[in-house]
Design a protein around this motif. Structure first.
Motif, short mmCIF file in Angstrom:
data_model
loop_
_atom_site.label_atom_id
_atom_site.label_comp_id
_atom_site.label_asym_id
_atom_site.label_seq_id
_atom_site.Cartn_x
_atom_site.Cartn_y
_atom_site.Cartn_z
N GLU A 100 6.33 -4.38 -4.55
CA GLU A 100 7.36 -3.39 -4.23
C GLU A 100 6.90 -2.42 -3.14
O GLU A 100 7.70 -1.99 -2.31
N ILE A 101 5.64 -2.04 -3.18
CA ILE A 101 5.15 -0.99 -2.28
C ILE A 101 3.76 -1.35 -1.76
O ILE A 101 2.92 -1.86 -2.51
N ILE A 102 3.52 -1.05 -0.49
CA ILE A 102 2.17 -1.07 0.06
C ILE A 102 1.78 0.39 0.30
O ILE A 102 2.43 1.10 1.06
N ALA A 103 0.74 0.82 -0.38
CA ALA A 103 0.31 2.22 -0.28
C ALA A 103 -1.20 2.26 -0.08
O ALA A 103 -1.88 1.23 -0.14
N GLY A 104 -1.71 3.43 0.14
CA GLY A 104 -3.15 3.55 0.31
C GLY A 104 -3.57 4.92 0.77
O GLY A 104 -2.75 5.85 0.84
N THR A 105 -4.82 5.05 1.09
CA THR A 105 -5.36 6.30 1.61
C THR A 105 -6.48 5.98 2.58
O THR A 105 -7.33 5.13 2.30
N PRO A 106 -6.51 6.65 3.73
CA PRO A 106 -7.55 6.36 4.72
C PRO A 106 -8.86 7.08 4.44
O PRO A 106 -9.83 6.88 5.16
N ASN A 107 -8.89 7.91 3.41
CA ASN A 107 -10.08 8.72 3.14
C ASN A 107 -10.57 8.51 1.72
O ASN A 107 -10.15 9.20 0.78
N VAL A 108 -11.44 7.55 1.55
CA VAL A 108 -12.06 7.27 0.26
C VAL A 108 -13.57 7.27 0.44
O VAL A 108 -14.10 6.66 1.39
N TRP A 109 -14.26 7.95 -0.45
CA TRP A 109 -15.72 7.96 -0.42
C TRP A 109 -16.25 6.99 -1.46
O TRP A 109 -15.86 7.06 -2.63
N ALA A 110 -17.12 6.09 -1.03
CA ALA A 110 -17.77 5.16 -1.95
C ALA A 110 -19.17 5.68 -2.24
O ALA A 110 -20.01 5.79 -1.34
N LEU A 116 3.73 -9.40 2.60
CA LEU A 116 4.14 -9.37 1.19
C LEU A 116 5.51 -8.72 0.96
O LEU A 116 6.10 -8.90 -0.10
N VAL A 117 6.01 -7.97 1.93
CA VAL A 117 7.30 -7.30 1.76
C VAL A 117 8.32 -7.78 2.80
O VAL A 117 9.35 -8.35 2.46
N GLU A 118 8.01 -7.57 4.08
CA GLU A 118 8.97 -7.92 5.13
C GLU A 118 9.29 -9.40 5.16
O GLU A 118 10.45 -9.80 5.36
N ASN A 119 8.29 -10.24 4.96
CA ASN A 119 8.49 -11.69 5.04
C ASN A 119 8.55 -12.36 3.68
O ASN A 119 8.38 -13.57 3.57
N ASN A 120 8.82 -11.56 2.65
CA ASN A 120 8.96 -12.11 1.31
C ASN A 120 10.44 -12.14 0.96
O ASN A 120 11.08 -11.10 0.85
N ALA A 121 10.98 -13.31 0.80
CA ALA A 121 12.44 -13.45 0.60
C ALA A 121 12.92 -12.72 -0.64
O ALA A 121 13.97 -12.07 -0.62
N ALA A 122 12.17 -12.83 -1.74
CA ALA A 122 12.60 -12.19 -3.00
C ALA A 122 12.61 -10.67 -2.83
O ALA A 122 13.54 -9.99 -3.28
N SER A 123 11.59 -10.15 -2.18
CA SER A 123 11.51 -8.71 -1.98
C SER A 123 12.64 -8.20 -1.11
O SER A 123 13.30 -7.20 -1.41
N VAL A 124 12.93 -8.89 -0.02
CA VAL A 124 14.00 -8.48 0.88
C VAL A 124 15.34 -8.50 0.17
O VAL A 124 16.14 -7.56 0.29
N ALA A 125 15.61 -9.56 -0.58
CA ALA A 125 16.90 -9.68 -1.27
C ALA A 125 17.09 -8.59 -2.32
O ALA A 125 18.16 -7.99 -2.43
N LEU A 126 16.03 -8.32 -3.09
CA LEU A 126 16.15 -7.34 -4.16
C LEU A 126 16.27 -5.93 -3.60
O LEU A 126 17.03 -5.11 -4.12
N GLN A 127 15.54 -5.62 -2.53
CA GLN A 127 15.65 -4.30 -1.94
C GLN A 127 17.04 -4.10 -1.34
O GLN A 127 17.62 -3.02 -1.41
#
Length: 499
Positions: A342-352, A485-496
């Motif tokens: 459903e969502i692609i999310a993240g953060t550019p600032n993670v400390w390992a 995973l979202v733009e080129n995913n047929a199921a995702s596009v249809a459901l959204q």
């Protein structure tokens, strides 16, 4: 007021509790026309202006100047006061807060706004009085703490609470002035407990504040900060306004909770992927909201969501600037019709923070002290790796805190190899992602985009997959995963599209 009386009162109200974020509050004309003056139907009732409680955040940028900048760490009044610099730079920062607030007042009530000198005077007088009292309080505290029997550290959490209250009090007071000017019977509900002796508990303070409010003819405008015995800042830090919002909803038995933001809850950040490529999310559940919150992309603070979820209150995230759009409905039981991302999310600032020690093999208690160190450091743990001889924490927080943590961990484990690296985290999230081969698809998308995967995390519940990548690969990684995973995913596009 007893729980029974509260329940009986709320049962007849069928009301909503709505929170307005700081960026939206700064666009007061849009808030006025798209939210406050726009009739809404709550739980199938005839549309109207009342039966709604509004919890307001401070205007954009104000809390950063009062405390510290949330993203850059630039010190505000609180951070400068905590340093106890003899030059007292906190006083100059407090003057900057006053100038910021005065500029907002002028924009709303001055010539560029509704052009009402009386309301502008009232707004500025409110700010002047509160800031003067804060300055006096901090100066007196400096004097007290110059004596050896009193340590500043014992009082800093109270200073942080007091400063936090200023921003929400300012925006709530202005909002009431503005609404009354437009004929709305608005009522200020100031939960900051300013200059009042008794210190109530959280629930008691809210119950008392709403005991005599008639929602059928009054529109409560509530400060996002609540002063209480528990200390909201100490427990929830900058998430305190969402806790106030959530607790009001649960204690008053609201039918619906609404969060008004400056953007839709979308399939990705439009600033990273492109506004033409993302789509608003029509439905999701509290589990997905929790995953987003752990990455800093809060639909709602996880602790705030817990109360709504337990009481089965529907939560709607709406775009302030698109009032016709239904927004995103978040419920307890929603599950996608088809397994998908459903969502692609993240953060550019993670400390390992990685600790390697071959002596830890077989020692179940080896990492316990490290867990305690991380907890005390005030870092937000996003995820964690453990194998036979290595423990790695992936955390969010400022550089000063991570350096302190590194030093303490190295001292605590002198025989271990301890290091820190700055990374980015990208995650695919969905209410049901039990798609065969999904991990392979995601990894291939990153590989095709030239992104090297440093670590992967996927829980058995399959609601998210996390990828740790180099910090400079963040944007490319988000774009690659969203495309595949979202733009080129047929199921995702249809459901959204149907949502």
């Amino acid at each position: 007021m007893s729980d029974e009386v509260t329940a009986a009162m709320s049962a007849a109200l069928n009301h909503s509790v709505e929170k307005i974020g700081g960026t939206s509050m700064s666009q007061y004309r849009a808030v006025l026309n798209n939210i406050w003056l726009r009739p809404r139907s709550v739980d199938g009732q005839p549309a109207g202006l009342y039966q709604r409680i509004f919890v307001v955040s401070a205007y954009a940028g104000i809390t950063n100047t009062l405390l510290e900048h949330k993203k850059t760490g630039v010190p505000g009044v609180y951070a400068l006061f905590a340093e106890m610099d003899e030059q007292r730079p906190w006083q100059q920062r407090l003057e900057e807060v006053k100038a910021q607030m005065a500029a907002i007042n002028d924009e709303m009530f001055g010539a560029a706004g509704i052009n009402n000198e009386l309301l502008l005077h009232r707004a500025n007088r409110f700010v002047d009085e509160r800031l003067r009292e804060v300055r006096d309080c901090l100066q007196h505290l400096e004097v007290v703490c110059s004596f050896g029997h009193f340590q500043l550290d014992d009082h800093l959490h109270r200073v942080r609470e007091m400063l936090s209250a200023l921003g929400e009090a300012h925006s709530a007071h202005n909002s009431v002035l503005l609404l009354r000017h437009h004929g709305i019977n608005a009522r200020l509900v100031d939960l900051t407990n300013w200059r009042i002796g008794p210190q109530p508990d959280f629930d008691g303070h809210i119950r008392a504040a709403f005991a005599d409010i008639d929602l059928t003819r009054e529109m409560p405008i509530v400060t996002g900060y609540t002063q209480c015995r528990e200390g909201l800042m100490r427990t929830y830090d900058r998430g305190y306004s969402e806790m106030t919002f959530s607790r009001i909803a649960t204690l008053t038995g609201a039918r619906e909770a609404v969060i008004h933001k400056e953007y839709h809850l979308s399939t990705a950040d439009p600033a990273v992927v492109g506004a033409d490529k993302v789509q608003p999310i029509g439905f999701t559940n509290y589990d997905v909201a929790d995953q987003l919150a752990s990455l800093g992309m809060e639909a709602i603070h996880p602790r705030a969501a817990a109360g709504l979820r337990r009481q089965d209150i529907r939560l709607v995230v709406r775009n302030t600037f698109e009032p016709e759009h239904a927004g995103t409905l978040i419920t307890r039981d929603y599950c996608s019709q088809q397994p998908r991302v459903e969502i692609i999310a993240g953060t550019p600032n993670v400390w390992a923070l990685e600790l390697f020690d071959q002596d830890m093999v077989g020692d179940a208690l080896y990492g316990q002290k490290l867990n305690e160190l991380v907890s005390r450091a005030g870092m937000q743990v996003v995820t964690k790796d453990v194998n036979a001889n290595t423990v790695t924490f992936y955390m969010k927080g400022n550089k000063r805190r991570i350096n302190q943590l590194l030093e303490r961990a190295s001292t605590l484990y002198p025989g271990a190899d301890v290091r820190v690296e700055k990374l980015a985290l990208v995650s695919a999230i969905g209410s049901d992602m039990k798609v065969p081969g999904l991990l392979q698809q995601a990894a291939a998308a990153l590989s095709d985009a030239g992104v090297n995967i440093l670590s992967v995390h996927q829980a058995m519940r399959q609601v998210d997959i996390m990828f740790l990548v180099a910090a400079q690969d963040y944007r490319v990684a988000v774009q690659a995963l969203h495309s595949r995973l979202v733009e080129n995913n047929a199921a995702s596009v249809a459901l959204q599209a149907s949502a």
